[in-house]
Design a protein around this motif. Structure first.
Motif, PDB file in Angstrom:
ATOM      1  N   ARG A   1       6.838  -0.708   3.673  1.00 25.16           N
ATOM      2  CA  ARG A   1       6.579  -0.080   2.383  1.00 25.16           C
ATOM      3  C   ARG A   1       6.354  -1.129   1.304  1.00 25.16           C
ATOM      4  O   ARG A   1       6.721  -2.291   1.462  1.00 25.16           O
ATOM      5  CB  ARG A   1       7.753   0.818   1.988  1.00 25.16           C
ATOM      6  CG  ARG A   1       7.901   2.035   2.861  1.00 25.16           C
ATOM      7  CD  ARG A   1       6.766   3.019   2.650  1.00 25.16           C
ATOM      8  NE  ARG A   1       6.875   4.145   3.552  1.00 25.16           N
ATOM      9  CZ  ARG A   1       6.134   4.329   4.643  1.00 25.16           C
ATOM     10  NH1 ARG A   1       5.224   3.436   4.973  1.00 25.16           N
ATOM     11  NH2 ARG A   1       6.297   5.379   5.410  1.00 25.16           N
ATOM     12  N   LYS A   2       5.803  -0.649   0.210  1.00 22.53           N
ATOM     13  CA  LYS A   2       5.519  -1.542  -0.908  1.00 22.53           C
ATOM     14  C   LYS A   2       6.821  -1.870  -1.637  1.00 22.53           C
ATOM     15  O   LYS A   2       7.111  -1.315  -2.685  1.00 22.53           O
ATOM     16  CB  LYS A   2       4.549  -0.838  -1.858  1.00 22.53           C
ATOM     17  CG  LYS A   2       4.052  -1.692  -2.977  1.00 22.53           C
ATOM     18  CD  LYS A   2       3.295  -0.827  -3.947  1.00 22.53           C
ATOM     19  CE  LYS A   2       2.989  -1.578  -5.221  1.00 22.53           C
ATOM     20  NZ  LYS A   2       2.415  -0.702  -6.226  1.00 22.53           N
TER      21      LYS A   2
ATOM     22  N   LYS B   1       0.595  -4.089   1.885  1.00 27.14           N
ATOM     23  CA  LYS B   1       1.475  -2.917   1.787  1.00 27.14           C
ATOM     24  C   LYS B   1       1.065  -2.011   0.633  1.00 27.14           C
ATOM     25  O   LYS B   1       1.385  -0.823   0.621  1.00 27.14           O
ATOM     26  CB  LYS B   1       2.926  -3.359   1.606  1.00 27.14           C
ATOM     27  CG  LYS B   1       3.485  -4.116   2.799  1.00 27.14           C
ATOM     28  CD  LYS B   1       4.912  -4.553   2.557  1.00 27.14           C
ATOM     29  CE  LYS B   1       5.368  -5.494   3.661  1.00 27.14           C
ATOM     30  NZ  LYS B   1       6.679  -6.075   3.395  1.00 27.14           N
TER      31      LYS B   1
ATOM     32  N   ASN C   1       9.655   7.222  -1.931  1.00 24.56           N
ATOM     33  CA  ASN C   1       8.368   6.649  -1.558  1.00 24.56           C
ATOM     34  C   ASN C   1       7.391   6.613  -2.715  1.00 24.56           C
ATOM     35  O   ASN C   1       6.661   5.649  -2.905  1.00 24.56           O
ATOM     36  CB  ASN C   1       7.758   7.482  -0.435  1.00 24.56           C
ATOM     37  CG  ASN C   1       7.872   6.788   0.884  1.00 24.56           C
ATOM     38  OD1 ASN C   1       7.218   5.780   1.104  1.00 24.56           O
ATOM     39  ND2 ASN C   1       8.734   7.298   1.732  1.00 24.56           N
TER      40      ASN C   1
ATOM     41  N   HIS D   1       5.777   3.284  -5.093  1.00 25.66           N
ATOM     42  CA  HIS D   1       4.334   3.106  -5.297  1.00 25.66           C
ATOM     43  C   HIS D   1       3.946   3.339  -6.753  1.00 25.66           C
ATOM     44  O   HIS D   1       2.770   3.394  -7.076  1.00 25.66           O
ATOM     45  CB  HIS D   1       3.553   4.058  -4.399  1.00 25.66           C
ATOM     46  CG  HIS D   1       3.454   3.565  -2.991  1.00 25.66           C
ATOM     47  ND1 HIS D   1       2.613   2.543  -2.608  1.00 25.66           N
ATOM     48  CD2 HIS D   1       4.112   3.929  -1.864  1.00 25.66           C
ATOM     49  CE1 HIS D   1       2.758   2.312  -1.322  1.00 25.66           C
ATOM     50  NE2 HIS D   1       3.657   3.137  -0.843  1.00 25.66           N
TER      51      HIS D   1
END
Lengths: 480, 238
Positions: A330-331, B79, B104, B108
């Motif tokens: 994941r980022k 990513k 999540n 982002h």
């Protein structure tokens, strides 16, 4: 397809653990052999046998407590037997037989038997000694069956565990001050068991009852879903914390970690252990023999504010075994990820430190010691622990384990940490011998402060190690 | 525009060895931007190993994987635009689905509204079995866990999508919904996809190009045509 071989990979670790187990067995045997002369020395006016008997009741209560916490339920693979043409009663007998093979049932024998042959044999005939040993065996297995029964009945009521432990401590303390005399009752029971070998039938019957209790309990609940009760959690257990949300990624990661701790039995039971770490001081501060043992008080200080932090940081990545691949893809800026872990560790440590402040009641020097050790913990030990955590690749499957399950914890890991704990004591001792106690303490504190000032450097080192080791960690955490 | 502008992912001289056995050996593979690349093969053919290499989860013995011309190993920039779901090791199972999507989304940089809108857009796919159930992900069925993982990979408009057997343990309606979703992403957003599957029908319906992996080697690399399904079926026939 053959992937890497777990045994091969962990050969060194296994040799280490095997060595430690042998060492442990050896120590227990030594205790058993030398308990008689030691007790004779400590209580010159009493027979070692009667001293030993007077604490046995405590031993068995403590044993039950430990078993309740540590002993796993031997039912996880029941599903693989149910569809086979085997009688249900045989499956239950088999399951219970297997639970009897637990190491906890045999370790005490290493102490009991040698002591019986020395201390007890000094007073009683060999027939009486034999009866006493039989009684011990029966009682140990009685505990074995009661513990698993209790565990099934009271699945994961962590507060009951805590309460029982606390009650045990309170009773023992009251006994120590002479308010109640459980030791007398204990002596009465076990002296008589030794005097009259036939009385060993009573423990035998008790063991049989415990066995039957568990047998019928299990037989009536042969479906796995009835034995392994799934605890339903309240999904809105943790409120949103606006402040954390405003911190961005670091806050989100801290929030995630809080949920992890609160929503797994094993980590939750660790939270209940918090008082144990912090109450540590109560055992030592009132005792006159430790009043001037400042070196020891330094160790107590390190342990009180650092104990829980150590539990967290040492396995900081292992706790996330179940979704480590997810974290890696994941980022998530990994240096901030590391920093979030560090922050949590320091917060835990700071929290524990604040709880220990009232110990100032025992003297200002206590507060001073606890403050410098706290500084040492957050400025030095914390970084070292997280750095070491990148070398820990043992999978820790929190979703499967019950409270106080130590899967994923290796003894080697702790051995490595021992020097770190003793370091402040080692720094302190020379100054103490020169009569400059406060100089020594100040240096411990200064090491902590300077370490904290260089935290950016430390975080970089840990992040570097994390990147170098992430493949190895991820492979270990996947557990295949 | 050079030819490299069209290439999203490459694998060059990529090998992975476990205990002396080579489980993956890809000499040269180019995935252009916007291509949907399907990977089929029996168990142990190396599909998951390949995907893990692309996602920098394991270290290759030799060679490298590049994404937008940069080696993925040790880097983090890929990513930002790569969505992925390989297995349950990607799910934080003690969160509720809502919490998981929020986590999540937040990493982002999505806003609360973005996240809510995303969950809204997944309503059909979830078929009322995922959201608002007040359950943790660990207490949901495999199929629903799979849906959550795949959906999370689609969050934040990825340019690259990597899914390992996404149709597994989904019920028939969900399989069809997922297929439609992937086809829509391909058409409307030119997402580069790498999808492995045991189901030859699904993979031919979603992917423009299909490679057969056997014992770590790409033995066939086909542009999808009307005859592809037959060709695959005859290849795997025993």
């Amino acid at each position: 397809m053959k992937r890497s071989n777990i045994w091969q990979r962990n050969l060194a670790a296994n040799i280490g653990i095997g060595f430690l187990v042998i060492l442990l067995l050896f120590y227990l045997l030594l205790i058993g052999l030398f308990l008689d002369p030691v007790l004779r020395d400590l209580f010159p006016d009493r027979e070692p046998a009667s001293v030993f008997n007077s604490i046995l009741l405590y031993y068995f209560m403590f044993d039950l407590f430990i078993r309740y916490m540590m002993q796993g339920l031997p039912t996880f693979d029941i599903e693989s037997f149910l569809h086979l043409p085997v009688k249900r009663s045989s499956v239950v007998h088999f399951m219970m037989f297997r639970s009897g093979l637990n190491l906890l049932n045999f370790l005490p024998m290493l102490v009991f038997v040698p002591f019986a042959l020395t201390g007890l044999a000094a007073v009683y005939s060999s027939l009486q000694v034999f009866g006493w040993i039989l009684s011990m065996i029966f009682l140990i297995f009685m505990n074995n069956f009661i513990a698993t029964y209790l565990k099934r009945q009271l699945v994961s009521k962590a507060w009951i565990t805590g309460l029982a432990g606390l009650a045990l401590i309170v009773i023992a303390v009251l006994d120590g001050f002479g308010f109640i005399k459980l030791t007398n009752i204990s002596g009465l029971i076990f002296d008589n068991l030794a005097k009259q070998p036939l009385l060993c039938l009573i423990p035998f019957v008790l063991m049989g009852l415990a066995y039957l209790l568990q047998y019928f309990f299990l037989l009536a609940r042969m479906y796995p879903e009835e034995i392994i009760r799934r605890k339903t959690y309240d999904v809105s257990d943790i409120p949103r914390i606006k402040y954390l949300e405003s911190m961005g990624l670091t806050g989100d990661l801290i929030m995630l970690e809080m949920k992890l701790w609160w929503r797994h039995k094993r980590t939750k039971s660790m939270i209940y252990l918090l008082p144990l770490f912090v109450l540590y001081g109560f055992f030592f501060y009132p005792m006159p023999q430790y009043k001037n043992q400042w070196g020891f008080l330094v160790f107590v200080g390190i342990f009180m504010s650092g104990g829980l932090m150590m539990n967290y940081l040492n396995y900081a990545f292992g706790y996330e075994s179940n979704y480590f691949d997810g974290i890696l893809t994941r980022k998530i800026d990994m240096s901030r990820y590391i920093r979030a872990k560090m922050t949590i560790g320091m917060l835990i440590c700071t929290f524990c430190y604040f709880i220990t402040i009232p110990y100032v009641f025992f003297g200002w020097h206590i507060l001073f010691i606890n403050t410098v050790t706290y500084l040492f913990n957050i400025g030095f030990l914390s970084f070292l622990l997280l750095f070491m955590a990148t070398y820990n690749k043992m999978r820790m499957d929190l979703s499967k384990s019950s409270s106080f399950n130590y899967q994923g914890v290796s003894a080697m890991n702790w051995l490595v940490l021992l020097p770190a704990f003793l370091l402040p004591v080692i720094i302190f001792l020379p100054f103490s011998l020169l009569g400059m106690k406060y100089v020594g303490l100040s240096i411990i504190g200064l090491i902590g402060i300077s370490g904290f000032l260089f935290r950016k450097y430390w975080i970089r080192q840990i992040t570097g190690s994390f990147f170098a080791r992430k493949y190895i960690m991820a492979e270990g955490f996947r557990g295949n | 525009m050079t030819i490299n502008d069209h290439i999203m992912i490459t694998a060059k001289n990529l090998t992975k060895v476990y205990s002396g056995t080579t489980v993956l050996d890809i000499t040269d593979l180019l995935i252009p931007v916007g291509e949907s690349f399907g990977l089929v093969g029996n168990n142990g053919a190396g599909k998951t190993t390949f995907f893990r290499l692309i996602l920098d989860l394991i270290r290759p013995q030799t060679g490298l994987v590049t994404s937008k011309e940069k080696n993925v190993a040790g880097r983090e920039d890929w990513k930002n635009y790569t969505g992925s779901y390989l297995d349950r090791n990607f799910l934080i199972d003690y969160l509720t689905p809502e919490e998981y999507f929020e986590f999540n989304g937040r990493i982002h940089g999505l806003s609360k509204e973005d996240i809510a809108q995303f969950m809204e857009s997944m309503m059909d796919f979830f078929n009322d079995e995922v959201l608002g159930k007040k359950k943790f992900i660990r207490d949901l069925s495999r199929g629903n866990q799979q849906k959550i993982g795949v959906a999370a990979a689609l969050m934040a408009d990825p340019e690259v999508l990597i899914l390992d057997e996404p149709f597994n343990s989904l019920d028939p309606s969900s399989q069809i919904r997922l297929k439609n979703m992937l086809n829509k992403l391909k058409k409307e957003k030119q997402v580069t996809m790498m999808i492995s599957s045991h189901d030859l029908n699904h993979v031919t319906e979603v992917c423009d190009r299909i490679a057969i992996l056997e014992k770590g080697i790409i033995v066939k690399d086909l542009k999808t045509t009307e005859s592809t399904l037959k060709e695959l079926q005859s290849y795997f026939a025993v």
